[in-house]
Design an enzyme around this catalytic site. Structure first.
Site, mmCIF file in Angstrom:
data_model
loop_
_atom_site.group_PDB
_atom_site.id
_atom_site.type_symbol
_atom_site.label_atom_id
_atom_site.label_comp_id
_atom_site.label_asym_id
_atom_site.label_seq_id
_atom_site.Cartn_x
_atom_site.Cartn_y
_atom_site.Cartn_z
ATOM 1 C CB SER A 40 35.321 51.439 65.326
ATOM 2 O OG SER A 40 35.682 51.898 64.009
ATOM 3 C CB VAL A 50 44.521 52.529 57.903
ATOM 4 C CG1 VAL A 50 44.524 51.603 59.039
ATOM 5 C CG2 VAL A 50 43.364 52.900 57.275
ATOM 6 C CG PHE A 122 56.989 66.084 57.950
ATOM 7 C CD1 PHE A 122 57.535 64.707 57.464
ATOM 8 C CD2 PHE A 122 55.774 65.951 57.757
ATOM 9 C CE1 PHE A 122 56.614 63.880 56.904
ATOM 10 C CE2 PHE A 122 54.614 65.190 57.151
ATOM 11 C CZ PHE A 122 55.324 63.980 56.682
ATOM 12 C CD GLN A 236 47.449 71.187 58.666
ATOM 13 O OE1 GLN A 236 47.673 69.846 58.912
ATOM 14 N NE2 GLN A 236 48.414 72.062 59.237
ATOM 15 C CG HIS A 238 48.681 68.276 53.276
ATOM 16 N ND1 HIS A 238 49.185 68.597 52.126
ATOM 17 C CD2 HIS A 238 49.092 67.719 54.023
ATOM 18 C CE1 HIS A 238 50.361 67.543 52.343
ATOM 19 N NE2 HIS A 238 50.528 67.270 53.461
ATOM 20 C CG LEU A 248 48.180 63.663 51.913
ATOM 21 C CD1 LEU A 248 47.925 65.336 52.003
ATOM 22 C CD2 LEU A 248 48.459 63.010 53.018
ATOM 23 C CD GLU A 251 54.750 68.750 55.277
ATOM 24 O OE1 GLU A 251 53.469 69.177 55.562
ATOM 25 O OE2 GLU A 251 55.427 69.118 56.440
ATOM 26 N NE ARG A 282 51.191 69.329 56.646
ATOM 27 C CZ ARG A 282 50.800 68.110 57.187
ATOM 28 N NH1 ARG A 282 49.737 68.276 57.920
ATOM 29 N NH2 ARG A 282 51.694 66.905 56.895
ATOM 30 C CG HIS A 352 45.610 67.157 55.939
ATOM 31 N ND1 HIS A 352 45.704 65.829 55.362
ATOM 32 C CD2 HIS A 352 46.597 66.980 56.609
ATOM 33 C CE1 HIS A 352 46.298 65.232 55.667
ATOM 34 N NE2 HIS A 352 47.329 65.854 56.480
ATOM 35 C CD GLU A 382 42.069 65.208 62.876
ATOM 36 O OE1 GLU A 382 42.740 64.059 62.491
ATOM 37 O OE2 GLU A 382 41.608 66.218 62.259
ATOM 38 N NE ARG A 393 47.812 67.971 61.988
ATOM 39 C CZ ARG A 393 48.593 66.913 61.181
ATOM 40 N NH1 ARG A 393 49.729 66.426 61.269
ATOM 41 N NH2 ARG A 393 47.907 66.530 59.900
ATOM 42 C CB SER A 398 48.227 64.582 63.751
ATOM 43 O OG SER A 398 47.068 63.843 64.102
HETATM 44 C C1 LIG Z 1 45.343 61.228 54.175
HETATM 45 C C2 LIG Z 1 45.893 61.704 55.353
HETATM 46 C C3 LIG Z 1 47.360 61.455 55.547
HETATM 47 C C4 LIG Z 1 48.022 61.869 57.094
HETATM 48 N N1 LIG Z 1 49.135 61.484 57.183
HETATM 49 C C5 LIG Z 1 49.753 62.056 58.741
HETATM 50 C C6 LIG Z 1 50.932 61.666 58.793
HETATM 51 O O1 LIG Z 1 51.995 61.296 57.998
HETATM 52 N N2 LIG Z 1 51.516 62.195 60.055
HETATM 53 C C7 LIG Z 1 50.777 62.603 60.828
HETATM 54 O O2 LIG Z 1 51.231 63.022 62.118
HETATM 55 N N3 LIG Z 1 49.383 62.782 60.593
HETATM 56 C C8 LIG Z 1 48.933 62.641 59.515
HETATM 57 N N4 LIG Z 1 47.629 62.755 59.081
HETATM 58 C C9 LIG Z 1 46.737 63.022 60.291
HETATM 59 C C10 LIG Z 1 46.329 61.719 61.221
HETATM 60 O O3 LIG Z 1 46.472 60.826 60.419
HETATM 61 C C11 LIG Z 1 45.141 62.220 61.990
HETATM 62 O O4 LIG Z 1 45.117 63.165 62.665
HETATM 63 C C12 LIG Z 1 44.854 60.745 62.864
HETATM 64 O O5 LIG Z 1 45.180 59.671 62.261
HETATM 65 C C13 LIG Z 1 43.727 60.897 63.590
HETATM 66 O O6 LIG Z 1 43.658 59.659 64.521
HETATM 67 P P1 LIG Z 1 42.415 59.310 65.619
HETATM 68 O O7 LIG Z 1 42.917 58.062 66.192
HETATM 69 O O8 LIG Z 1 42.171 60.754 66.432
HETATM 70 O O9 LIG Z 1 41.237 59.207 64.810
HETATM 71 P P2 LIG Z 1 40.708 58.213 63.634
HETATM 72 O O10 LIG Z 1 42.070 57.622 62.941
HETATM 73 O O11 LIG Z 1 40.107 59.423 62.489
HETATM 74 O O12 LIG Z 1 39.687 57.332 63.983
HETATM 75 C C14 LIG Z 1 38.261 57.582 64.564
HETATM 76 C C15 LIG Z 1 37.774 56.501 65.108
HETATM 77 O O13 LIG Z 1 36.451 56.824 65.681
HETATM 78 C C16 LIG Z 1 35.289 56.350 65.131
HETATM 79 N N5 LIG Z 1 34.207 56.730 65.024
HETATM 80 C C17 LIG Z 1 34.015 58.129 64.612
HETATM 81 N N6 LIG Z 1 32.834 58.475 64.851
HETATM 82 C C18 LIG Z 1 32.157 57.385 65.358
HETATM 83 C C19 LIG Z 1 30.893 57.119 65.823
HETATM 84 N N7 LIG Z 1 29.833 57.954 65.516
HETATM 85 N N8 LIG Z 1 30.564 55.773 66.330
HETATM 86 C C20 LIG Z 1 31.526 55.144 66.449
HETATM 87 N N9 LIG Z 1 32.842 55.262 66.183
HETATM 88 C C21 LIG Z 1 33.230 56.434 65.767
HETATM 89 C C22 LIG Z 1 35.881 55.510 63.791
HETATM 90 O O14 LIG Z 1 35.283 54.500 63.355
HETATM 91 C C23 LIG Z 1 37.404 55.462 64.075
HETATM 92 O O15 LIG Z 1 37.638 54.189 64.664
HETATM 93 C C24 LIG Z 1 47.223 62.430 57.840
HETATM 94 C C25 LIG Z 1 45.840 62.526 57.688
HETATM 95 C C26 LIG Z 1 45.166 62.494 56.349
HETATM 96 C C27 LIG Z 1 43.840 62.669 56.285
#
Ligand SMILES: Cc1cc2nc3c(=O)[nH]c(=O)nc-3n(C[C@H](O)[C@H](O)[C@H](O)COP(=O)(O)OP(=O)(O)OC[C@H]3O[C@@H](n4cnc5c(N)ncnc54)[C@H](O)[C@@H]3O)c2cc1C
Length: 581
Positions: A40, A50, A122, A236, A238, A248, A251, A282, A352, A382, A393, A398
């Site tokens: 990461s 988080v 939602f 998207q 938001h 954010l 929602e 959205r 978003h 994602e 979405r 997500s």
């Molecule tokens: C503020 C906010 C609130 C949200 N609330 C909701 C919600 O309530 N419900 C819902 O369903 N969705 C929600 N979403 C969407 C959801 O949070 C995300 O789509 C989801 O958490 C993405 O998770 P992920 O594991 O795919 O990637 P991420 O959590 O984005 O993690 C990406 C990982 O990849 C690593 N990484 C990236 N590039 C590199 C690199 N070059 N080298 C090494 N490591 C790398 C990062 O360090 C990280 O560990 C929200 C989004 C936002 C912005």
């Protein structure tokens, strides 16, 4: 030159909900048999996930009227019929089990008065099906998954390592490269299988809810490695980004009963989505807000110049706000000096979510342009485009996809790694080239700082590829992007020349990644001459199923171009109809 190398059976890039869920699945199923590396670019628990606030969608109480079919239908309708329906069915069916597994692993889901898991409404869902932990759902999901992972051995974390490129040859994954900031060296990670779980690309925009780390690195790496990116025109927005920061306002605030009002105090959603009101999907709510603003019924933040409407929570009362929306109150107080118990919150649509991503099949296997599985390579969360979300979405879907895709990708990667005898490597020259490629960015002694290029790109995206789009604006945005790409190649300057913790260099590589992803978004958006979901064109304002009910696939073509092709949407259950809310 010595090439540092590290070997695992499986390497996972990303430790968000998707990456951690994949790691847990591998360990849960095969324990010590397989060694796993989790990389990461930020400290593991600071991954963007988080920040997820409002909830995770899953069907729990069928006896009360919810069903898989209803969740799948809501998702397909929400997607403006661009979702692949077989993928949606798979997600909704596995979702219930996933949230129960989390419960068993210690997830502190919020409860009903009778002790059963609570769910909240939602947007676009026709049943209250978002499970939540107050408004800190992602934070608790990450904690729960990480705690579970700690029960197992034979896995290694590489916090703050920055993956620069993946290597694919003969339609097979053959390793990836990462910069270790502690010594500035490039390491080759050898593995039988890899899972890309690098999240979306929201930081391409200046007004965004995303963490600063979400720069589309995984998407850009896949693109450079010759893999197609799918449906990238669909970004998207938001509805409720706090003005002026973009943080954010979940929602959940509207799910708990919040109103959107314009400068005249009118609940304007009555005009745009009379049945669902503030809980329409959205894309529809964001367009309604921007219409109010454009037609002069918005307000203006004099310092940032941003125009906005208001989110009113006052009628919910202090107790409910403290109980259900504590983070929202804290965010509004700290970042806008507004107490939502007393005053409405200034909000406008904010970048978003990235609906598109790396082209995969329904089981999150990365696909080449001719639809062949790239052996050993999986994508989760994602970063993946298995086409669950299509053109728009639904909120809370997500984190659900992160859990389900992490599980599937983890399991399939483990099974594949057990079948394969050894990890393959790139040729030695490729590793030498990688080191040169990374450090070429620091050679120039003067020029344009990369953060300036990054800022100009973010402003271009926010200006030309926002809620309402048109061909002329997007073409001028593309021209600007091409200039920025040439600037990055020929004039960019990284001030810090050191090898140790050179964050300036990392910022430069991220900017390069962002420019690659932006090019794909621009080309895909300009080519799609219709309006669907989050991609709304003033010059083509209707959905056009006859010509455009298809996925965009964008492949790298030369230095600055993209080759587009299209693939049919998989429609297994519901034929497209007009979307009404
Ligand atoms: C503020 C906010 C609130 C949200 N609330 C909701 C919600 O309530 N419900 C819902 O369903 N969705 C929600 N979403 C969407 C959801 O949070 C995300 O789509 C989801 O958490 C993405 O998770 P992920 O594991 O795919 O990637 P991420 O959590 O984005 O993690 C990406 C990982 O990849 C690593 N990484 C990236 N590039 C590199 C690199 N070059 N080298 C090494 N490591 C790398 C990062 O360090 C990280 O560990 C929200 C989004 C936002 C912005």
């Amino acid at each position: 030159m010595t090439i540092n190398s590290i070997e695992h059976d499986i390497v996972i890039v990303g430790s968000g909900i998707a990456g951690l869920r994949a790691a847990v699945e591998i360990k849960r199923m095969y324990g010590d048999k397989l060694s796993v590396g989790v990389i990461s670019k930020v400290q593991l628990m600071r991954s963007h996930s988080v920040a997820a606030e409002g909830g995770t969608a899953a069907v729990l109480y069928r006896e009360e009227g919810d069903s898989y079919a209803l969740h799948a239908w809501d998702t397909v309708k929400g997607s403006d019929f661009l979702a692949d329906q077989d993928a949606v069915w798979l997600m909704v069916k596995l979702a219930s089990e996933e949230v129960r597994l989390l419960e068993h692993w210690g997830m502190p889901w919020s409860r009903r008065p009778d002790g059963r898991i609570a769910q909240r409404p939602f947007g676009g869902h026709s049943f209250n099906r978002a499970l939540y932990a107050a408004d800190k759902t992602g934070f608790y999901e990450m904690q729960t998954l990480y705690n579970k992972l700690l029960e197992y051995d034979n896995w290694e974390r590489y916090d703050e390592w920055f993956v620069t490129n993946i290597y694919i040859e003969g339609n097979e994954f053959r390793g990836l490269y990462a910069l270790n900031p502690r010594d500035g060296d490039i390491y080759l990670f050898k593995a039988k299988a890899a899972i890309i779980a690098t999240g979306g690309a929201g930081r391409l925009y200046s007004f965004t809810t995303y963490s600063h780390s979400v720069t589309g690195d995984g998407l850009a790496m896949a693109f450079r490695a010759g893999l197609p990116l799918k449906d990238m025109e669909f970004i998207q927005f938001h509805p409720t980004g706090l003005v002026p920061s973009g943080i954010l306002i979940s929602e959940a605030a509207r799910g708990e009963g919040g109103y959107l009002i314009n400068s005249r105090g009118e609940r304007f959603m009555a005009k745009y989505a009379p049945q669902k009101m503030e809980l329409a999907p959205r894309d529809i709510v964001s367009r309604a807000m921007m219409t109010e603003i454009i037609e002069g019924r918005g307000l203006k933040d004099e310092v940032s110049g941003l125009e906005y409407v208001l989110l009113d929570l006052r009628h919910l009362g202090e107790d409910k706000i403290n109980d259900k929306l504590p983070a929202i109150r804290e965010i509004a107080l700290k970042h806008a000096g507004i107490d939502p118990v007393e005053e409405p919150i200034p909000v406008r649509p904010v970048a978003h979510y990235t609906m598109g991503g790396i082209h995969t099949d329904t089981y999150y296997r990365a696909l080449s342009i001719d639809g062949q599985w790239v052996r050993g390579l999986f994508v989760a969360g994602e970063a993946a485009a298995a086409s669950i979300h299509g053109a728009n979405r639904l909120g809370s879907n997500s984190t659900t996809e992160c859990l389900v895709s992490g599980r599937i990708a983890g399991l399939l990667a483990a099974e594949y790694a057990l079948r394969v005898r050894e990890a393959k490597s790139p040729p030695r020259e490729r590793s030498v080239e990688e080191e040169k490629w990374v450090y070429s960015l620091v050679r120039r002694e003067s020029g344009v700082p990369t953060y300036q290029i990054r800022r100009e790109l973010q402003e271009t995206m926010s200006d030309k590829f926002y809620v309402f789009r048109n061909g002329d604006d997007m073409n001028s945005g593309l021209l600007k992007m091409l200039k920025l790409r040439s600037m990055l190649r020929n004039e960019a300057y990284v001030e810090d020349k050191s090898r140790v913790y050179n964050t300036d260099l990392i910022l430069a590589i991220e900017t390069l990644n962002m420019l690659d992803v932006a090019l794909v978004i621009a080309k895909s958006a300009i080519a799609r001459t219709e309006s669907r979901g989050a991609h709304y064109r003033m010059d083509y304002s209707k959905r056009n199923d006859a010509e455009w009910l298809k996925h965009t696939l964008a492949l790298r073509y030369g230095e600055d171009d993209v080759k587009l092709s299209y693939e049919p949407v998989r429609i297994t259950t519901w034929k497209p109809v007009e979307r009404k809310y």
